[in-house]
Design an enzyme around this catalytic site. Structure first.
Site, PDB file in Angstrom:
ATOM      1  N   HIS A 170      -3.286   0.348  -3.581  1.00 23.60           N
ATOM      2  CA  HIS A 170      -4.027   1.250  -2.397  1.00 23.60           C
ATOM      3  C   HIS A 170      -4.367  -0.037  -1.323  1.00 23.60           C
ATOM      4  CE1 HIS A 170      -5.097   4.407  -5.460  1.00 23.60           C
ATOM      5  NE2 HIS A 170      -4.717   3.390  -6.197  1.00 23.60           N
ATOM      6  N   ARG A 180       0.888  -1.062  -0.199  1.00 26.00           N
ATOM      7  CA  ARG A 180      -0.024   0.103   0.084  1.00 26.00           C
ATOM      8  C   ARG A 180       0.816   1.237  -0.148  1.00 26.00           C
ATOM      9  NH1 ARG A 180      -4.275   2.489   4.686  1.00 26.00           N
ATOM     10  NH2 ARG A 180      -5.342   3.888   3.120  1.00 26.00           N
ATOM     11  N   HIS A 181       0.363   2.338  -0.401  1.00 33.06           N
ATOM     12  CA  HIS A 181       1.178   3.638  -0.524  1.00 33.06           C
ATOM     13  C   HIS A 181       1.470   4.211   0.645  1.00 33.06           C
ATOM     14  CE1 HIS A 181      -2.399   5.762   0.258  1.00 33.06           C
ATOM     15  NE2 HIS A 181      -3.088   4.985  -0.707  1.00 33.06           N
TER      16      HIS A 181
END
Length: 623
Positions: free
Chosen positions: A550, A364-365
């Site tokens: 995401h 995930r970012h």
């Protein structure tokens, strides 16, 4: 020659009369070198030739520590040779290629006989004599074969030595320690732990099975001539990182270091505050000089690469059980190792072919700026004429240029400063883990592309691997604000903002194909199709495919590979809320069983607390 140096020279000459000390030392003294530095040079080069010691002294003419009375550290190892060593070296190469580097790769195959100890330079010949005497006394009792038993755990893989044989070997180590104490005034601590030959140490648990399969190709019964080897190292740099110089570099400033290919640089990680990005401060092994150097002119070296071999004592040769009726005592003819039989070589290759694995790391970012400053974040950092400024340190220093201006960032926010820091920490940890990233895919959201960029920079791969933007793994558009999909940066804009994106990659779902408020089934379908394309893009690659997306990607992009049915969208929504920045899922392909498996990620999670805003004016009396 000073009086003190004359006494040292006389003491050494008398004690070692008839040995090689005088023949090595005299030429150096005749060249005008002081006795203490001549002895230091001989110790640093393994007392091989006066010419080597002379070259060392000339190279170290500007070494500020040349006159310091710092002795070398020594250790005694029992090392295999012949066919067994060939097999072990093959294991070293394959385990590093398939499972990344672990602690065992820092040193050659060996059994430790004693811990590192110091010996004064002028007493080194006495230490060699101690090794010879201990070897002579043990030679008759040394076993013709050393039985080795494979042992495996979640963090260790290696051979243990059979108890009865271990007793004989440990007696040899004790004899050496005793002789070293008597002859060279050294305090040597023999190894009291169970004797072992380490194959892998401190590796990731998901690599255990692969390492075990590789280890089964190493048969301890192979012919082996065991050799006790005395090595030394510079005690000043025990806890330093070691870099190998790849390219020549001529200093541009007085405080920079001259680099020559093949030299080694010792770098103290705790003393790099003065170095700017891309540079390090180090000490050259070749010259002893200290200075700044460009880090990209070097590569990480192994711990033992700078060790010096001094003397060896070779014991008996074990017969090879696989040899003919009149089996030879050694696998060497005329001192040259014989090649492995074709059947053994081909079986090893077939074993390697069955355990080559591809891995996928879904990340995930990092922390996004609107996550901290809310939906109105853009108003907080915009001037009336539409220019960006930094109202808080957790806002990024700058924003990339977009063709339609700053407003397009509203629904495509960048990473916060902490998000950039998180991404770099993750990249640094991945570098330390030793995993091999072979390709990178990312959602088109700016925060995801930025996360991938910072990870690659820490991995030193930002120029070698292009980021492939795959809109198919973008967030479920039903969760996005507004009735239209966010305006995302084009590949041209990303390239213009210095993101190393691939302009040739053809995504499974082009950017215009993203529809606003799409159905859950449509979102899952594009994630599954995108993952299938990303994994099959380079079917021959053996390494890690990095996918930056995401929070939902950790589920929607992994379940298709695992062959699991999709979750209910309500359950997914609840799970995503629990996924932190830089949360990771790691999948490994099991070709033997034809499936993918979820395993432990190669790095630990990143946990930290919140830090609220502070208004200094509240501390003024009356406010």
């Amino acid at each position: 020659m000073a009086a003190g140096e004359t006494q040292i020279y006389a003491k050494v000459s008398n004690k070692l009369k008839g040995r090689s000390t005088t023949s090595l030392l005299d030429p150096l003294l005749g060249m005008g070198f002081p006795a203490h530095t001549a002895l230091k040079a001989l110790a640093a080069t393994g007392r091989k030739t006066a010419a080597e010691a002379s070259d060392w002294l000339h190279c170290h003419c500007n070494d500020p520590s040349l006159d310091d009375p710092i002795p070398q550290e020594y250790a005694l190892f029992l090392c295999p040779t012949g066919p067994l060593l060939d097999k072990l070296q093959e294991f070293w190469r394959e385990s590093r290629r398939q499972c990344a580097k672990n602690r065992a790769h820092e040193v050659f195959p060996h059994i430790t006989l004693c811990d590192f100890f110091t010996c004064e330079d002028q007493k080194l010949e006495c230490l060699y004599e101690a090794l010879k005497r201990a070897g002579d006394r043990t030679l008759g009792a040394f076993p013709s074969a050393v039985p080795l038993v494979l042992h495996s755990s979640v963090s260790y893989l290696g051979f243990f030595v059979n108890d009865s044989t271990a007793d004989i070997i440990q007696e040899f180590a004790v004899m050496f320690a005793t002789e070293a104490s008597i002859l060279a005034d050294c305090t040597v601590k023999p190894c009291t732990k169970q004797l072992h030959l380490t194959l892998a140490h401190k590796f990731y648990p998901h690599h255990q099975r692969t390492l075990e399969q590789l280890a089964r190709a190493v048969h301890p019964g192979h012919s082996c001539q065991w050799t006790a080897a005395l090595y030394s190292r510079d005690m000043r740099f025990v806890h330093y990182q070691t870099l190998r110089v790849l390219f020549q570099y001529k200093p541009q400033n007085m405080d920079e270091l001259t680099l020559s290919p093949g030299d080694y640089i010792f770098v103290d990680p705790t003393q790099q505050e003065e170095a700017s990005e891309g540079w390090v401060i180090g000490i050259s092994q070749q010259t002893g000089c200290r200075g700044f150097l460009p880090e990209n002119y070097t590569e990480r070296a192994s711990e033992c690469d700078t060790w010096v071999k001094h003397r060896t004592y070779t014991f008996g040769v074990a017969p090879d059980p696989s040899s003919g009726k009149d089996g030879e005592a050694s696998s060497r003819r005329n001192g040259e190792p014989q090649p492995l039989p074709v059947s053994q070589s081909s079986s090893l290759q077939s074993l390697q072919a069955t355990i080559l694995r591809k891995s996928v790391l879904v990340v995930r970012h990092g922390e996004r700026v609107d996550q901290i400053f809310g939906k109105s974040w853009l108003q907080q950092c915009s001037t009336p004429d539409g220019k960006y400024y930094r109202p808080d340190l957790n806002f990024p220093r700058s924003l990339p240029r977009r063709s339609r201006g700053i407003k397009d960032f509203e629904n495509d926010p960048p990473l916060s400063s902490c998000g950039i820091f998180q991404s770099r920490m993750a990249g640094e940890a991945l570098l330390d883990s030793g995993i091999r990233i072979t390709s990178v895919f990312t959602s088109p959201a700016l925060r995801c592309v930025q996360t991938a960029k910072h990870i690659l920079e820490e991995l030193k791969l930002e120029k070698k691997i292009k980021i492939r933007v795959e809109p198919g793994i973008f967030e479920w558009t039903k969760w996005e604000a507004g009735k239209t999909t966010p305006t995302l940066m084009t590949l041209e804009e990303l390239k213009g903002a210095n993101f190393n994106v691939s302009m040739d990659y053809r995504p499974a779902f082009p950017l215009p194909s993203l529809l606003p408020a799409e159905r859950y089934e449509d979102y899952l379908h594009r994630c599954a199709v995108s993952m299938e394309q990303m994994v099959s893009t380079h079917p021959q690659d053996v390494g890690v495919i990095l996918v930056v997306g995401h929070g939902s990607a950790l589920d929607s992009c992994t379940r298709p590979l695992l062959g699991l049915p999709p979750r209910d969208c309500t359950v997914l929504t609840q799970l995503v809320r629990k996924i932190p920045s830089l949360g990771m899922c790691f999948l490994e392909e099991n070709k033997e069983e034809g499936k993918w498996e979820l395993v432990n990620p190669p790095v630990k999670t990143l946990t930290h607390g919140s830090n609220s805003a502070f208004n200094w004016s509240n501390w003024i009396p009356g406010n």
